[in-house]
Scaffold this active site. Structure first.
Site, PDB file in Angstrom:
ATOM      1  N   GLN A  13     119.666 110.439 -32.634  1.00 46.14           N
ATOM      2  CA  GLN A  13     119.347 110.458 -34.059  1.00 46.14           C
ATOM      3  C   GLN A  13     120.303 111.390 -34.787  1.00 46.14           C
ATOM      4  OE1 GLN A  13     116.447 113.177 -35.520  1.00 46.14           O
ATOM      5  NE2 GLN A  13     115.084 111.550 -36.065  1.00 46.14           N
ATOM      6  N   GLY A  14     121.144 110.848 -35.670  1.00 47.93           N
ATOM      7  CA  GLY A  14     122.142 111.661 -36.371  1.00 47.93           C
ATOM      8  C   GLY A  14     121.701 112.014 -37.776  1.00 47.93           C
TER       9      GLY A  14
ATOM     10  N   GLU B 199     107.951 111.574 -35.987  1.00 42.23           N
ATOM     11  CA  GLU B 199     108.492 112.482 -34.980  1.00 42.23           C
ATOM     12  C   GLU B 199     107.521 113.630 -34.726  1.00 42.23           C
ATOM     13  OE1 GLU B 199     112.981 114.362 -34.550  1.00 42.23           O
ATOM     14  OE2 GLU B 199     112.017 114.338 -36.485  1.00 42.23           O
TER      15      GLU B 199
END
Lengths: 362, 301
Positions: free
Chosen positions: A119-120, A238
């Site tokens: 995940q960037g 998340e």
């Protein structure tokens, strides 16, 4: 209300226990050794029928109720197996914001583990203040060109794909000019540098530099400028313990510490045991509430805060038990410090709880 | 597994919350309003909830009513009678509302004349004597008075199950008081201004209230299991679940109530503010059937 397994759940649990008796010991549970086999573990778990259980059948899931995740986590911990791969937030993000073409192309490989993801989002100048990110994506014909610097990227060394947030409109207000992309990590113009953690883990964490890397325009997730919505979906999911997964490992650590004791357990260990039990039951309650189709949204911040307190209380108990003479226990303690920073700091979670749940003035 | 409340349970909780909101004390002065207390007593008696156990209600249902009553600072006997009712149901003694005695004190005994107590496995009736000093402004304890008469005996299993219920009921009372204290502080933080802004907008205040809410959510989760366990697991397991729930919730509640006093500032440190009334109630229920961290068994499930 029933905390016991239904007959179907009990059968699933038994099947999983049998499978783990065969397979658990083939996989190391921590450190760089674990990381070398993480992809195989993910695929084996999926092929056994024990991963992606709650996700849509159309993309390789089983559409079982979310409480099956509880069973998987509990039994993995009991068997001493590695954690359930943690990527529900990416599945939900792509599932909710990606086109059907992107979902068909990418979700099956993400779920079955044949394609690895990272995940960037965060950057050196954009951590908690994510909207200030400066990585750019510039349209050139049928593709975008990426330039910028991502950091705190878990699993970047192992990833085939990265879900990248980049600025596509430098003139738009800062939340509005961001778009999401699915970027191939195997191409020129991408450099990775590992960031060894204070616990000594060297492989898990990295930074990614984009210098003219490209992404086809049709691998944008959602429309131009809709990256912020995608980001909010991903980060809120998340934060749920169900997504972070494997909260049962805290109980495992407490049991291991108890087994090593000579005399009476320390107060910190007993308190860690109580908190661990709380979290076990809290995850059950949250996942049961999802049976109503309830999406928790900001409530994930409460779950994340509770989980952080539990992990850090277990970390403190480990430090008390091992002091500075036991590298493994010290590693458990040191690793626990990241929990109040990753996925949004505890301070950010408290801001979300205060304004969006309690309704205090921002 | 499905650990949601049933529709009936949610309705019971809402009915208890309404009653507490309508007739519980809304201020410290209300504590001395005898007319209000009489109306509250009549309303609670009319619900029949003091005999929830002998009417077949589960531990979960009893806990929900106790929690809402504590949140609303209901100041007529409930916790004591509902535990005494469970003893009556288990021993088949006469079904009138009586107090519960623990050792030499009848607890939560305002206006009641007789009490039941469990000594080892033996059930005894006692009289209720003069009120004794206590810090709780919503409930009164009294001395146990003669005559003391044995009226029955419980099997070891049944006695353990009752003790598990006692832990769940006192924990639910602690949680309810903590929720009440937290709601009071949140309401205050939304209206009290300093430097031209509400104090809830300052992170130093907001973060305390956010932490309290997380502690409440954790307490709800651990208590629900213990409450379910009273009737569904073997008694030793139920007792163990009750100990975990009580230790966690008691610690959480102390922080939550202390936070409420802090958020109220100066007024929170005076008799004018209800914050200390919640704290006193939480401390009192914590001291009844106490559990310490030393009793926590590390063989986790």
């Amino acid at each position: 209300m029933d905390f016991r397994d239904s007959p179907e759940e009990a059968a699933f649990r038994t099947r999983l226990q049998d499978w783990l008796a065969e397979n658990a010991k083939k996989f190391p549970t921590s450190g760089d050794e674990y990381w070398a086999k993480a992809a195989q573990w993910h695929q084996a778990l999926y092929e056994g029928g024990f991963f992606g259980t709650s996700w849509p059948k159309a993309y390789g899931g089983q559409e079982l109720p979310p409480v099956y995740d509880v069973i998987v986590d509990e039994e993995l911990a009991r068997a001493g197996a590695p954690a359930r791969p943690s990527l529900g937030y990416l599945v939900i993000g792509l599932g909710r914001h990606g086109s059907e073409e992107l979902r068909q192309r990418f979700l099956p490989g993400m779920i079955n583990g044949t394609e690895r993801w990272c995940q960037g989002f965060s950057e050196p100048g954009a951590g908690s203040d994510l909207a200030s990110l400066t990585t750019t994506a510039t349209l050139e014909g049928d593709h975008y060109v990426l330039n910028g610097h991502k950091i705190w990227t878990s699993y970047s060394d192992d990833a085939d794909w990265c879900l990248v947030l980049a600025r596509t409109d430098p003139d738009a207000p800062r939340h509005k000019g961001i778009s999401g992309f699915i970027v191939n990590m195997h191409q020129p113009g991408i450099e990775q540098r590992p960031l060894p953690m204070i616990s000594g883990v060297t492989k898990e964490f990295g930074q990614v530099l984009f210098d003219g890397a490209t992404v086809p325009a049709d691998q944008m997730v959602g429309a131009p400028g809709e990256g912020w919505k995608l980001a909010m979906t991903v980060v809120s999911h998340e934060r749920e313990p169900s997504t972070l997964g494997f909260t049962a490992r805290y109980g495992k650590t407490v049991r291991n510490l108890a087994a090593r004791l000579d005399g009476e357990p320390s107060e910190s260990l007993r308190w860690a045991a109580v908190q661990t039990e709380m979290l076990r039951l809290h995850v059950r309650r949250r996942l049961s509430e999802q049976l109503d189709g309830l999406s928790h949204g900001p409530d994930g911040s409460l779950d994340k805060l509770l989980m952080t307190w539990v992990e850090q209380s277990v970390g403190h108990a480990s430090l008390d038990a091992g002091g500075t003479r036991d590298a493994e226990l010290l590693g458990t303690y040191l690793y626990s410090r990241s929990q109040s920073v990753m996925g949004g700091t505890s301070q950010i979670q408290k801001n979300i709880i205060a304004t969006r749940i309690i309704g205090l003035e921002a | 597994m499905d650990v949601r409340l049933t529709t009936e349970q949610r309705e019971l909780r809402e009915a208890a919350a309404r009653l507490a909101d309508d007739l519980g004390p809304g201020s410290v002065i209300d504590l001395d309003d005898a007319d209000r207390v009489a109306r509250l007593e009549k309303a609670v008696a009319a619900t029949g909830w003091r005999s929830l156990r002998s009417d077949g209600a589960s531990g979960v249902e009893v806990a929900l009513v106790v929690e809402e009553f504590a949140r609303g600072l209901v100041d007529v006997p409930f916790l004591g009678p509902v535990l005494a009712d469970d003893l009556q149901a288990r021993s088949g003694t006469a079904a009138e509302s009586v107090a519960l005695a623990v050792g030499g004190e009848a607890v939560d005994a305002r206006g009641l004349r007789a009490a039941l107590r469990l000594v080892d496995n033996r059930i005894e009736t006692t009289g209720v004597g003069e009120p004794v000093f206590g810090i709780d402004l919503t409930r009164t304890n009294a001395a146990v008075a003669d005559p003391v008469t044995p009226v029955g005996e419980l099997a070891a299993d049944a006695a353990q199950r009752w003790q598990a219920l006692a832990l769940v009921v006192t924990t639910a009372d602690i949680l309810g008081a903590a929720r009440g204290a937290h709601a009071l502080a949140c309401d205050y933080a939304k209206v009290r201004s300093q430097y031209g802004k509400t104090i809830g907008s300052f992170q130093a205040v907001a973060h305390l209230l956010a932490e309290s809410l997380a502690l409440i959510e954790g307490s709800v989760s651990i208590l629900r299991y213990a409450a379910w366990a009273v009737d569904e697991l073997d008694p030793a397991e139920a007792l163990r679940a009750g100990r975990f729930a009580k230790v966690y919730t008691e610690r959480a509640a102390r922080t939550i109530c202390e936070t409420s006093i802090q958020v109220h500032g100066g007024i929170g440190n005076t008799w004018e503010c209800l914050a200390h009334v919640f704290l006193r109630r939480a401390l009192t229920s914590g001291a009844l059937f106490p559990v310490s961290l030393e009793e926590i068994d590390l063989g986790l499930s």
